[in-house]
Write a protein that holds these residues in place. Structure first.
Motif, PDB file in Angstrom:
ATOM      1  N   GLY A 732       0.804  -1.211   0.000  1.00 51.58           N
ATOM      2  CA  GLY A 732       0.000   0.000   0.000  1.00 51.58           C
ATOM      3  C   GLY A 732       0.839   1.264   0.000  1.00 51.58           C
ATOM      4  O   GLY A 732       2.043   1.238   0.277  1.00 51.58           O
ATOM      5  N   VAL A 733       0.193   2.367  -0.310  1.00 48.76           N
ATOM      6  CA  VAL A 733       0.810   3.691  -0.234  1.00 48.76           C
ATOM      7  C   VAL A 733       0.101   4.456   0.880  1.00 48.76           C
ATOM      8  O   VAL A 733      -1.134   4.568   0.873  1.00 48.76           O
ATOM      9  CB  VAL A 733       0.694   4.459  -1.559  1.00 48.76           C
ATOM     10  CG1 VAL A 733       1.271   5.862  -1.416  1.00 48.76           C
ATOM     11  CG2 VAL A 733       1.408   3.702  -2.671  1.00 48.76           C
ATOM     12  N   CYS A 734       0.865   4.984   1.824  1.00 46.73           N
ATOM     13  CA  CYS A 734       0.283   5.635   3.006  1.00 46.73           C
ATOM     14  C   CYS A 734       0.880   7.024   3.198  1.00 46.73           C
ATOM     15  O   CYS A 734       2.042   7.282   2.852  1.00 46.73           O
ATOM     16  CB  CYS A 734       0.527   4.807   4.271  1.00 46.73           C
ATOM     17  SG  CYS A 734      -0.239   3.163   4.238  1.00 46.73           S
ATOM     18  N   GLY A 735       0.075   7.924   3.769  1.00 47.58           N
ATOM     19  CA  GLY A 735       0.574   9.224   4.164  1.00 47.58           C
ATOM     20  C   GLY A 735       1.142   9.154   5.573  1.00 47.58           C
ATOM     21  O   GLY A 735       0.505   8.604   6.473  1.00 47.58           O
ATOM     22  N   ILE A 736       2.346   9.680   5.759  1.00 48.79           N
ATOM     23  CA  ILE A 736       3.008   9.609   7.062  1.00 48.79           C
ATOM     24  C   ILE A 736       3.588  10.976   7.420  1.00 48.79           C
ATOM     25  O   ILE A 736       3.905  11.781   6.534  1.00 48.79           O
ATOM     26  CB  ILE A 736       4.128   8.544   7.090  1.00 48.79           C
ATOM     27  CG1 ILE A 736       5.246   8.923   6.112  1.00 48.79           C
ATOM     28  CG2 ILE A 736       3.585   7.160   6.800  1.00 48.79           C
ATOM     29  CD1 ILE A 736       6.498   8.056   6.232  1.00 48.79           C
ATOM     30  N   PRO A 737       3.742  11.256   8.712  1.00 53.08           N
ATOM     31  CA  PRO A 737       4.396  12.507   9.122  1.00 53.08           C
ATOM     32  C   PRO A 737       5.914  12.376   9.039  1.00 53.08           C
ATOM     33  O   PRO A 737       6.454  11.272   9.123  1.00 53.08           O
ATOM     34  CB  PRO A 737       3.941  12.671  10.572  1.00 53.08           C
ATOM     35  CG  PRO A 737       3.753  11.269  11.060  1.00 53.08           C
ATOM     36  CD  PRO A 737       3.255  10.479   9.877  1.00 53.08           C
ATOM     37  N   THR A 738       6.586  13.493   8.874  1.00 54.61           N
ATOM     38  CA  THR A 738       8.050  13.540   8.949  1.00 54.61           C
ATOM     39  C   THR A 738       8.431  14.740   9.802  1.00 54.61           C
ATOM     40  O   THR A 738       7.558  15.399  10.374  1.00 54.61           O
ATOM     41  CB  THR A 738       8.697  13.655   7.557  1.00 54.61           C
ATOM     42  OG1 THR A 738       8.429  14.961   7.020  1.00 54.61           O
ATOM     43  CG2 THR A 738       8.167  12.589   6.600  1.00 54.61           C
ATOM     44  N   TYR A 758       3.604   7.802  -8.192  1.00 56.16           N
ATOM     45  CA  TYR A 758       3.593   8.720  -9.332  1.00 56.16           C
ATOM     46  C   TYR A 758       2.168   8.961  -9.824  1.00 56.16           C
ATOM     47  O   TYR A 758       1.791  10.078 -10.184  1.00 56.16           O
ATOM     48  CB  TYR A 758       4.455   8.167 -10.460  1.00 56.16           C
ATOM     49  CG  TYR A 758       5.939   8.323 -10.230  1.00 56.16           C
ATOM     50  CD1 TYR A 758       6.602   9.481 -10.630  1.00 56.16           C
ATOM     51  CD2 TYR A 758       6.677   7.317  -9.622  1.00 56.16           C
ATOM     52  CE1 TYR A 758       7.966   9.633 -10.431  1.00 56.16           C
ATOM     53  CE2 TYR A 758       8.049   7.447  -9.410  1.00 56.16           C
ATOM     54  CZ  TYR A 758       8.679   8.606  -9.822  1.00 56.16           C
ATOM     55  OH  TYR A 758      10.032   8.746  -9.610  1.00 56.16           O
ATOM     56  N   ASN A 759       1.349   7.899  -9.846  1.00 55.71           N
ATOM     57  CA  ASN A 759      -0.031   8.049 -10.316  1.00 55.71           C
ATOM     58  C   ASN A 759      -0.884   8.803  -9.303  1.00 55.71           C
ATOM     59  O   ASN A 759      -1.749   9.605  -9.680  1.00 55.71           O
ATOM     60  CB  ASN A 759      -0.638   6.662 -10.575  1.00 55.71           C
ATOM     61  CG  ASN A 759       0.103   5.900 -11.658  1.00 55.71           C
ATOM     62  OD1 ASN A 759       0.606   6.505 -12.610  1.00 55.71           O
ATOM     63  ND2 ASN A 759       0.176   4.585 -11.529  1.00 55.71           N
ATOM     64  N   ILE A 760      -0.653   8.550  -8.021  1.00 50.05           N
ATOM     65  CA  ILE A 760      -1.475   9.165  -6.978  1.00 50.05           C
ATOM     66  C   ILE A 760      -1.330  10.680  -6.983  1.00 50.05           C
ATOM     67  O   ILE A 760      -2.312  11.418  -6.879  1.00 50.05           O
ATOM     68  CB  ILE A 760      -1.104   8.590  -5.594  1.00 50.05           C
ATOM     69  CG1 ILE A 760      -1.591   7.143  -5.489  1.00 50.05           C
ATOM     70  CG2 ILE A 760      -1.664   9.432  -4.465  1.00 50.05           C
ATOM     71  CD1 ILE A 760      -1.105   6.421  -4.254  1.00 50.05           C
ATOM     72  N   LYS A 761      -0.114  11.189  -7.121  1.00 49.15           N
ATOM     73  CA  LYS A 761       0.095  12.638  -7.049  1.00 49.15           C
ATOM     74  C   LYS A 761       0.388  13.268  -8.402  1.00 49.15           C
ATOM     75  O   LYS A 761       0.769  14.445  -8.471  1.00 49.15           O
ATOM     76  CB  LYS A 761       1.208  12.972  -6.053  1.00 49.15           C
ATOM     77  CG  LYS A 761       2.583  12.417  -6.375  1.00 49.15           C
ATOM     78  CD  LYS A 761       3.599  12.893  -5.325  1.00 49.15           C
ATOM     79  CE  LYS A 761       3.804  14.369  -5.366  1.00 49.15           C
ATOM     80  NZ  LYS A 761       4.758  14.893  -4.392  1.00 49.15           N
TER      81      LYS A 761
END
Length: 930
Positions: A732-738, A758-761
């Motif tokens: 999966g592709v997940c959003g994470i904090p940095t 690449y496709n997601i954004k």
């Protein structure tokens, strides 16, 4: 010099909408509220490039302002006639607008770019040009048509008239003067104001030499110009010629520096020389103190969204007392022009308090707010005094007691500074001495000598504080000695908790408490104690004149500023109480003091009666709000209700003076305790001093949570971290904090997931994706063929907001990149990130290296809150790890290290870490490798 920024809505804030009231999400309910309000629209939180280079505006403002003065100086030297009348007034207006307002905007933007030096310098110089512009207006006004007005004998002495003349005049002799007495001592006041700016400008020039070699030329030329401008006020035209030549140099240097910065901003590289290379390394100024370094480093990691405003606050604390010292020692005869200089520098000090508030620094918010209140009140107090007749001054002053609250507030600051360093404690103790020197009960013969000496000592301490804070913040190390912490935090906590019943209980600070609460109590306390007076004092016109600035400035003007702070604090009831109390004290001043002077008739008094009834009703609702907060605030609003009853009775000519005196004294007592408790509790983030419980508890209504576009997890829970790790392991592709902004991540074990990013954004295929690891030791284990210089550089920048581009190689397989080798980086290079973020580090330890890129549609602003990720990309993601606000609103700084062995690095993208700082680190590393 970049930092993180948020838009706001006050002056420059009308251009930039501040979102400092956003809350940290820790439950599904709060997440829903944020989504419903759509707080995280794409307009919230622009990257640094949206702010451009404020240094361009700042330097051009200095250059154009200098050019305006240059034209007048050359004209005066050529014709022998000084500009007068409308010419001076127009010049003053232009200086205020260009050198003052425009440069103020540049300074505010510099604070958002985490540029300590430029923020301090531009706002400081904005005060200088604004004050000098006001002086030009005074010069123009003083040359207008002569006016016949009553002229007190005291002012005759100020004009140094002969003994024969003054002896023949009565107390209120009529004479012809250019305009009113406020225009006396213009030159003397201008010189008194220019001298501290000369000293401070020299410090700014010296400090800027540690950053680049253009700003030292500009600031150095300004320093020399101010010297000859001061000489030109008392000497012949040769000083004006020299000043004009120096002002021409300011213009030339400013144009070049602006062009260099503009080219840098447009091309993202140094097109013209001058920036990026300091004249000397700031680290040469001293030896670091390990204890202080650690403390300052921790402070920086916690507050990197705005530059540190302490130097600006001490800057203002240098100018104001210096002018008062000149006045106290008799060099300035009238404070008519001095009040403008002090008022303008007070506005600058309020900005330092404001940015301390944005940095969640309650101590400096309170300190600089208190000092600004004191300087502004004293300036207008002395202005009124200089207009009163000698015989009435003493009787009016002796009845005033408001200054005693400043003494107590200064002691409160001393207690708060026990948790900082010795320099802060000494500075606060000198402020207490300063407030003691202005006690109205001191006889006039010794009053001004005591005040002048105290101002001189305070000025010297403030000047050293300005230098030390500025150098230490630029270096991010304690190079200039400030002393150790006077008392350890644990000992101070134990001492402050001695009055609690359960000394082991350290209750966490409720979310309803704000960093500006202490300043709220102080402003109300000063107003209440200043309004306290006996029946006989109400018949003394001198007392009524003197009391107006004390009550109006603290109770209305400064409290309006506190109201603004309460809005940005994000409390449930925001600024309701301080806003209403602004109206209370403004109305009180108008009726009780100004009204007596104007001798209002019975009909207007009945209008105030209706207003008093309305305020009584409104304050009853404020008592209900206070019951949600704490017992101290409830007591305060309850006493205010009785005070308003007294105000109502005064409009009916039935005032019980004894009751009013008792209530105002009780109100002030509550305020001093509230200020102390609020400050101490906010500093330690725990309720060490009791404020009492909230009598009314808010009932939480649990609403149904709408379905989110993707699964969410919360960073504080280990189970949530494992959940996101599992989603990444499954491809999966997940959003994470940095440690900077939110990122999209995919496991390097799943090449297809990296392609999905690449496709997601909608990211162009030619833009590479970097890898993220948890620590440098992971790189060491992979044994890449890095040079010792590169290894040392990485150890100095990792973990942190810097990404390094290095050569690719088979070592990436040992690192765990494996199948994703061809899908990360370019053919020959790879960018490596080691975030200074605990959650991200643990996630990488679980999953192995991650491929990451910023979590935003390509070409749009970065995501600075997890709701931005969910709203914009959630329908395309497999999960989002929620961590509230990001530490920055701009991405990492990218450094090309491919040619590091040749002694050069290239800044590919300047992000949260300034390019100057990166080069300083690199130069330091190179010097240690020799």
């Amino acid at each position: 010099m970049n930092s993180s920024y948020k838009q706001e809505d006050l002056f420059i804030e009308s251009l930039l909408q501040l979102s400092s009231s956003s809350v940290r999400v820790s439950s599904p309910v709060s997440l829903t509220q944020l989504e419903n309000k759509d707080l995280m629209a794409s307009s919230d939180g622009f990257p640094a490039s949206f702010y451009g280079e404020p240094g361009v505006l700042g330097m051009l403002s200095n250059g154009i302002s200098a050019f305006l003065v240059l034209l007048q100086n050359f004209h005066t030297a050529h014709t022998g006639t000084a500009p007068a009348g409308v010419e001076n007034i127009l010049a003053g207006v232009h200086l205020i607008l260009i050198g003052g307002v425009c440069q103020l905007v540049a300074g505010m933007l510099s604070f958002r770019k985490y540029d300590h030096l430029s923020g301090t310098a531009f706002i400081g110089y904005a005060a200088l040009w604004g004050s000098y512009g006001a002086t030009r207006i005074y010069f123009g006004a003083s040359a207008q048509t002569p006016t016949i007005i009553p002229f007190p004998a005291q002012m005759m002495n100020n004009l140094s008239l002969s003994t024969n003349m003054t002896s023949n005049m009565s107390l209120t002799t009529t004479m012809v003067i250019p305009v009113c007495h406020v225009c006396l001592s213009i030159k003397e006041t201008a010189i008194a104001g220019l001298v501290p700016y000369i000293l401070l400008s020299f410090l700014l020039a010296f400090c800027s030499a540690t950053v680049n070699y253009i700003m030292p030329l500009v600031f150095g030329a300004i320093t020399a110009t101010l010297v000859f401008e001061a000489v030109g006020l008392v000497a012949s035209s040769w000083a004006l010629v020299v000043s004009g030549v120096l002002e021409l140099l300011i213009l030339i240097f400013a144009i070049y520096g602006s062009a260099a910065l503009l080219g840098k901003g447009l091309t993202q590289r140094l097109v013209l020389k001058g920036f990026g290379t300091p004249l000397f390394n700031v680290l040469l100024l001293g030896t670091t103190n390990s204890g202080s370094v650690q403390r300052i480093g921790q402070e920086k990691k916690k507050n990197t969204k705005y530059a540190e405003p302490m130097a600006l606050g001490f800057f203002c604390d240098t100018v104001a007392p210096f002018i008062f010292a000149f006045y106290s020692f008799g060099y300035i005869k009238s404070f008519g022009v001095g009040v403008a200089w002090v008022s303008i520098i007070t506005v600058a000090q309020l900005f330092s308090s404001y940015y301390a508030h944005l940095r969640q620094d309650c101590y400096h918010t309170t300190k600089f707010g208190l000092h600004a209140t004191y300087w502004l009140i004293k300036a207008w107090d002395e202005f009124v005094l200089s207009a009163l007749e000698d015989g009435k001054v003493a009787s009016g002053r002796e009845a005033m007691v408001g200054n005693w609250f400043f003494v107590m507030a200064g002691v409160v600051l001393c207690i708060g500074s026990l948790n900082t360093d010795v320099l802060e404690l000494i500075h606060n103790m000198l402020f207490v001495l300063l407030t003691l020197s202005t006690i109205p009960q001191i006889a006039l013969q010794g009053y001004y000598i005591f005040f002048g000496v105290a101002c001189s000592l305070f000025t010297a301490a403030s000047l050293y504080c300005t230098f030390s804070r500025l150098i230490n913040t630029i270096a991010e190390k304690s190079l200039i000695p400030v002393g150790p912490q006077p008392i350890s935090s644990e000992m101070l906590k134990k001492a402050l908790m001695c009055c609690r019943a359960n000394q082991g209980d350290q209750e966490a600070l409720p979310q309803t408490d704000q960093g500006s609460d202490a300043l709220f109590y102080i402003s109300n306390g000063v107003a209440a104690l200043s309004a306290l007076h006996a029946r006989s004092s109400s018949l003394n016109p001198a007392f009524l004149h003197l009391t107006v600035p004390w009550v109006l400035i603290s109770g209305a003007i400064i409290q309006a500023y506190v109201s603004r702070l309460q809005v940005t604090g994000g409390g449930r009831f925001g600024s309701v109480i301080p806003t209403i109390y602004v109206a209370v004290w403004a109305t009180w001043t108008w009726f009780r003091f100004s009204g007596n002077l104007l001798q209002l008739s019975a009909e207007p008094a009945y209008g105030f009666t209706a207003g008093a009834i309305a305020l009584l009703v409104i304050n009853a609702f404020l008592m209900l709000i206070a019951a949600y907060r704490n017992l101290v605030l409830l007591f305060l609003t309850s006493v205010m209700e009785v005070v308003l009853v007294c105000f109502l009775l005064s409009t009916l000519q039935r005032l019980p003076y004894e009751l009013e005196i008792a209530m105002l004294a009780l109100f002030s007592t509550i305020c001093i305790y509230g200020a102390l408790a609020s400050l101490v509790n906010c500093i330690f983030s725990h309720r060490l001093l009791p404020m009492g419980p909230h009598l009314i508890k808010e009932k939480v209504r649990w609403e149904s949570v709408p379905e989110l576009p993707c699964p969410v997890a919360y960073s504080r829970l280990t189970s949530s971290l494992m959940k996101i790790a599992g989603l990444l392991e499954e491809g999966g592709v997940c959003g994470i904090p940095t440690d900077t902004v939110y990122a999209l991540s995919a496991s390097c074990k799943n090449p297809r997931a990296i392609e999905n990013i690449y496709n997601i954004k909608d990211r162009p295929a030619e833009k590479p994706i970097c890898i993220c690891i948890s620590n440098v030791e992971q790189l060491v284990a992979a044994k890449p063929p890095f040079s010792p210089l590169l290894w040392e550089f990485m150890r100095n920048v990792y973990p942190g907001g810097i990404s390094c581009i290095v050569s690719k190689g088979d070592w990436l397989f040992k690192l765990g990149v494996g199948p994703a080798y061809d899908r990360v980086g370019t053919k020959d290079s790879i960018m490596i990130r080691v975030p200074d973020h605990t959650v991200t580090g643990h996630l990488c330890d679980i999953t192995g290296p991650l491929a990451i890129t910023s979590a935003n549609p390509s070409g749009e602003p970065d995501s600075t809150h997890h709701t931005m990720v969910i709203n914009r990309l959630g329908h395309k993601l497999q999960g989002v790890l929620c961590d509230g606000d990001s530490n920055e609103v701009v991405a990492s700084t990218v450094v090309n290290c491919l040619k590091i062995d040749e002694g050069t690095i290239t800044i590919v993208r300047e992000g949260c870490v300034p390019a100057v700082k990166v080069h300083q680190i690199f130069e330091r590393v190179k010097s240690t490798m020799v």
